[in-house]
Motif scaffolding. Structure first.
Motif, PDB file in Angstrom:
ATOM      1  N   THR A 110      32.950  51.026  38.687  1.00 36.32           N
ATOM      2  CA  THR A 110      33.897  50.675  39.759  1.00 36.32           C
ATOM      3  C   THR A 110      33.445  51.225  41.118  1.00 36.32           C
ATOM      4  OG1 THR A 110      35.292  52.663  39.526  1.00 36.32           O
ATOM      5  CG2 THR A 110      35.861  50.772  38.147  1.00 36.32           C
ATOM      6  N   PHE A 111      33.852  50.527  42.153  1.00 36.12           N
ATOM      7  CA  PHE A 111      33.599  50.952  43.542  1.00 36.12           C
ATOM      8  C   PHE A 111      34.926  50.894  44.286  1.00 36.12           C
ATOM      9  CE2 PHE A 111      29.782  48.981  41.919  1.00 36.12           C
ATOM     10  CZ  PHE A 111      28.752  49.800  42.374  1.00 36.12           C
ATOM     11  N   ASP A 112      35.307  51.964  44.947  1.00 39.09           N
ATOM     12  CA  ASP A 112      36.548  51.986  45.725  1.00 39.09           C
ATOM     13  C   ASP A 112      36.279  51.624  47.190  1.00 39.09           C
ATOM     14  OD1 ASP A 112      37.415  53.054  43.346  1.00 39.09           O
ATOM     15  OD2 ASP A 112      38.437  54.773  44.229  1.00 39.09           O
ATOM     16  N   ASP A 113      37.249  51.018  47.812  1.00 43.99           N
ATOM     17  CA  ASP A 113      37.305  50.738  49.261  1.00 43.99           C
ATOM     18  C   ASP A 113      36.589  49.455  49.702  1.00 43.99           C
ATOM     19  OD1 ASP A 113      38.669  53.155  49.378  1.00 43.99           O
ATOM     20  OD2 ASP A 113      36.926  54.291  50.091  1.00 43.99           O
ATOM     21  N   GLY A 114      35.559  49.013  48.988  1.00 47.67           N
ATOM     22  CA  GLY A 114      34.863  47.778  49.345  1.00 47.67           C
ATOM     23  C   GLY A 114      33.946  47.918  50.540  1.00 47.67           C
ATOM     24  N   THR A 134      33.431  46.296  39.167  1.00 44.75           N
ATOM     25  CA  THR A 134      34.685  45.969  39.863  1.00 44.75           C
ATOM     26  C   THR A 134      34.734  46.711  41.188  1.00 44.75           C
ATOM     27  OG1 THR A 134      35.842  45.564  37.792  1.00 44.75           O
ATOM     28  CG2 THR A 134      37.223  46.056  39.695  1.00 44.75           C
ATOM     29  N   VAL A 135      35.091  45.985  42.244  1.00 42.18           N
ATOM     30  CA  VAL A 135      35.232  46.568  43.581  1.00 42.18           C
ATOM     31  C   VAL A 135      36.693  46.449  43.989  1.00 42.18           C
ATOM     32  CG1 VAL A 135      34.512  46.414  46.004  1.00 42.18           C
ATOM     33  CG2 VAL A 135      32.865  45.875  44.187  1.00 42.18           C
ATOM     34  N   PHE A 136      37.279  47.561  44.430  1.00 35.95           N
ATOM     35  CA  PHE A 136      38.679  47.573  44.855  1.00 35.95           C
ATOM     36  C   PHE A 136      38.763  47.451  46.381  1.00 35.95           C
ATOM     37  CE2 PHE A 136      38.660  49.680  40.708  1.00 35.95           C
ATOM     38  CZ  PHE A 136      39.601  48.884  40.054  1.00 35.95           C
ATOM     39  N   LEU A 137      39.401  46.383  46.848  1.00 34.97           N
ATOM     40  CA  LEU A 137      39.434  46.039  48.277  1.00 34.97           C
ATOM     41  C   LEU A 137      40.744  46.449  48.950  1.00 34.97           C
ATOM     42  CD1 LEU A 137      38.135  42.378  47.836  1.00 34.97           C
ATOM     43  CD2 LEU A 137      36.789  44.320  48.708  1.00 34.97           C
ATOM     44  N   VAL A 138      40.610  46.819  50.222  1.00 33.24           N
ATOM     45  CA  VAL A 138      41.786  47.105  51.062  1.00 33.24           C
ATOM     46  C   VAL A 138      42.007  45.829  51.877  1.00 33.24           C
ATOM     47  CG1 VAL A 138      42.721  48.614  52.864  1.00 33.24           C
ATOM     48  CG2 VAL A 138      41.162  49.557  51.123  1.00 33.24           C
ATOM     49  N   TYR A 139      42.983  45.045  51.466  1.00 36.30           N
ATOM     50  CA  TYR A 139      43.090  43.670  51.964  1.00 36.30           C
ATOM     51  C   TYR A 139      43.064  43.546  53.491  1.00 36.30           C
ATOM     52  CZ  TYR A 139      44.416  38.934  52.834  1.00 36.30           C
ATOM     53  OH  TYR A 139      44.397  37.654  53.300  1.00 36.30           O
ATOM     54  N   ASN A 140      43.874  44.325  54.195  1.00 39.11           N
ATOM     55  CA  ASN A 140      43.974  44.150  55.657  1.00 39.11           C
ATOM     56  C   ASN A 140      42.714  44.572  56.409  1.00 39.11           C
ATOM     57  OD1 ASN A 140      46.457  42.971  55.618  1.00 39.11           O
ATOM     58  ND2 ASN A 140      47.611  44.848  56.101  1.00 39.11           N
ATOM     59  N   GLN A 141      41.789  45.227  55.744  1.00 36.52           N
ATOM     60  CA  GLN A 141      40.564  45.662  56.426  1.00 36.52           C
ATOM     61  C   GLN A 141      39.317  44.901  55.971  1.00 36.52           C
ATOM     62  OE1 GLN A 141      40.685  47.373  59.083  1.00 36.52           O
ATOM     63  NE2 GLN A 141      42.877  47.638  58.791  1.00 36.52           N
ATOM     64  N   ILE A 142      39.492  43.860  55.183  1.00 32.77           N
ATOM     65  CA  ILE A 142      38.326  43.079  54.740  1.00 32.77           C
ATOM     66  C   ILE A 142      37.600  42.532  55.973  1.00 32.77           C
ATOM     67  CG2 ILE A 142      37.641  40.930  53.549  1.00 32.77           C
ATOM     68  CD1 ILE A 142      39.866  41.630  51.464  1.00 32.77           C
ATOM     69  N   ASP A 172      29.406  37.987  38.744  1.00 28.87           N
ATOM     70  CA  ASP A 172      29.869  39.022  37.815  1.00 28.87           C
ATOM     71  C   ASP A 172      30.558  40.226  38.432  1.00 28.87           C
ATOM     72  OD1 ASP A 172      29.960  38.652  35.190  1.00 28.87           O
ATOM     73  OD2 ASP A 172      27.965  39.418  34.710  1.00 28.87           O
ATOM     74  N   ILE A 173      30.904  40.128  39.720  1.00 30.54           N
ATOM     75  CA  ILE A 173      31.657  41.233  40.321  1.00 30.54           C
ATOM     76  C   ILE A 173      33.139  40.816  40.357  1.00 30.54           C
ATOM     77  CG2 ILE A 173      31.942  42.773  42.318  1.00 30.54           C
ATOM     78  CD1 ILE A 173      29.142  43.009  40.951  1.00 30.54           C
ATOM     79  N   THR A 174      33.981  41.691  39.797  1.00 31.82           N
ATOM     80  CA  THR A 174      35.420  41.462  39.790  1.00 31.82           C
ATOM     81  C   THR A 174      36.009  42.201  40.992  1.00 31.82           C
ATOM     82  OG1 THR A 174      35.427  41.384  37.380  1.00 31.82           O
ATOM     83  CG2 THR A 174      37.532  41.840  38.424  1.00 31.82           C
ATOM     84  N   PHE A 175      37.008  41.608  41.621  1.00 28.06           N
ATOM     85  CA  PHE A 175      37.665  42.303  42.731  1.00 28.06           C
ATOM     86  C   PHE A 175      39.080  42.681  42.350  1.00 28.06           C
ATOM     87  CE2 PHE A 175      34.057  40.335  44.659  1.00 28.06           C
ATOM     88  CZ  PHE A 175      33.593  41.360  45.481  1.00 28.06           C
ATOM     89  N   GLY A 176      39.403  43.929  42.643  1.00 29.32           N
ATOM     90  CA  GLY A 176      40.734  44.433  42.378  1.00 29.32           C
ATOM     91  C   GLY A 176      41.375  44.832  43.693  1.00 29.32           C
ATOM     92  N   SER A 177      42.648  45.212  43.620  1.00 27.81           N
ATOM     93  CA  SER A 177      43.361  45.617  44.837  1.00 27.81           C
ATOM     94  C   SER A 177      43.380  47.136  45.009  1.00 27.81           C
ATOM     95  CB  SER A 177      44.801  45.107  44.795  1.00 27.81           C
ATOM     96  OG  SER A 177      45.546  45.750  45.825  1.00 27.81           O
ATOM     97  N   HIS A 178      43.176  47.540  46.271  1.00 27.12           N
ATOM     98  CA  HIS A 178      43.280  48.942  46.664  1.00 27.12           C
ATOM     99  C   HIS A 178      44.318  48.990  47.797  1.00 27.12           C
ATOM    100  CE1 HIS A 178      41.840  52.980  46.506  1.00 27.12           C
ATOM    101  NE2 HIS A 178      40.973  52.945  47.503  1.00 27.12           N
TER     102      HIS A 178
END
Ligand SMILES: [Zn+2]
Length: 277
Positions: A110-114, A134-142, A172-178
């Protein structure tokens, strides 16, 4: 009189024998009878590695949250030589639901913050090994920067943009929410917590055109209300920063991880990876 008593007794005994034969599978009887040392199968340990930045430039941040790409490549090779099966969260969930057993030594990356450096440095290495992650994204800062770190005077870093995210999603990279804004969730109102957790899922799904099933607590902050909000929003699992391994029985909304620091050499990485927790 004698006949009347013994007949029903033998009938009861017969029924009891039949019942036992049907109710207890012979394999279980054999296992217990012929293997006195038999113990049930141990649950399979699932390790989850936690990375943030993968970047060679010291200006991008300290080694607490930054791993040099040379070390990252070495670590990915070590996972292969030490027999780990790198799996996705979906694969872990399948096993939890009993649909498919886990491969040997399962491990999730996993990777946090994107961070954009995940695309530049980690992604080519992951592709080489065909490892899902899996990469966890901070939606408003993409497509923006790590604004949430500004108050702490942390270096400003570029975050992944939608083109990079979409290319990774096809490989093969999954995106999750941060969350939407990377807040300290326990400091928010219930309505704000729900918004950060639910809206980020809906918005990510709208843009990615695929389900967003996994969540990562900013700063590892959570409490019971927050884990419940994550579950109510429809996520399947969430990761914390609590150190440890998981198995099929671990609460899926408080999954533990192994933090990989930029200071780790090969030996220390192996030690952290294989530590018995
Ligand atoms: Zn974070």
């Amino acid at each position: 009189m004698r006949y009347k008593l013994t007949f029903p007794l033998s009938l009861i005994a017969l029924w009891l024998l039949l019942f036992l034969r049907l109710a207890v599978p012979s394999q279980a009887v054999n296992t217990v009878m012929f293997n006195p040392g038999f113990t049930p199968k141990k649950p399979t340990k699932v390790k989850i590695l936690m990375y943030h930045k993968v970047n060679p430039h010291p200006a991008s941040g300290g080694l607490g949250l930054r791993v040099n790409p040379i070390n990252f490549a070495e670590q990915m090779e070590l996972l292969k030589t030490r027999g780990y099966s790198v799996i996705s969260f979906d694969r872990f969930m399948e096993a939890r639901n009993g649909n498919r057993p886990l491969p040997p030594k399962p491990l999730i990356i996993t990777f946090d913050d994107g961070y954009a450096d995940n695309y530049n440095y980690a992604f080519p290495i992951l592709k080489k090994y065909r490892y899902p992650a899996t990469v966890f994204l901070v939606y408003n800062q993409i497509g923006g920067t790590n604004l949430w770190d500004r108050a702490l005077n942390f270096p400003t870093n570029k975050l992944l943009n939608w083109d990079q995210i979409k290319e990774m999603a096809r490989n093969d990279i999954t995106f999750g929410s941060h969350t939407l804004n990377h807040p300290h969730l326990p400091e928010l109102t219930t309505a704000e917590i729900t918004k950060e957790i639910t809206d980020s899922k809906i918005l990510l799904e709208k843009n990615l055109k695929q389900p967003v099933d996994y969540f990562c607590y900013p700063y590892g902050d959570f409490n019971k209300d927050i884990t419940q909000a994550v579950e109510a929003a429809g996520y399947k699992a969430a990761v914390t920063v609590r150190p440890g391994d998981n198995d099929e029985k671990t609460n899926p909304f408080t999954l533990k991880r192994i933090r990989v620091m930029g200071t780790y050499d090969k030996a220390r990485f192996i030690e952290e990876l294989e530590k018995d927790r």
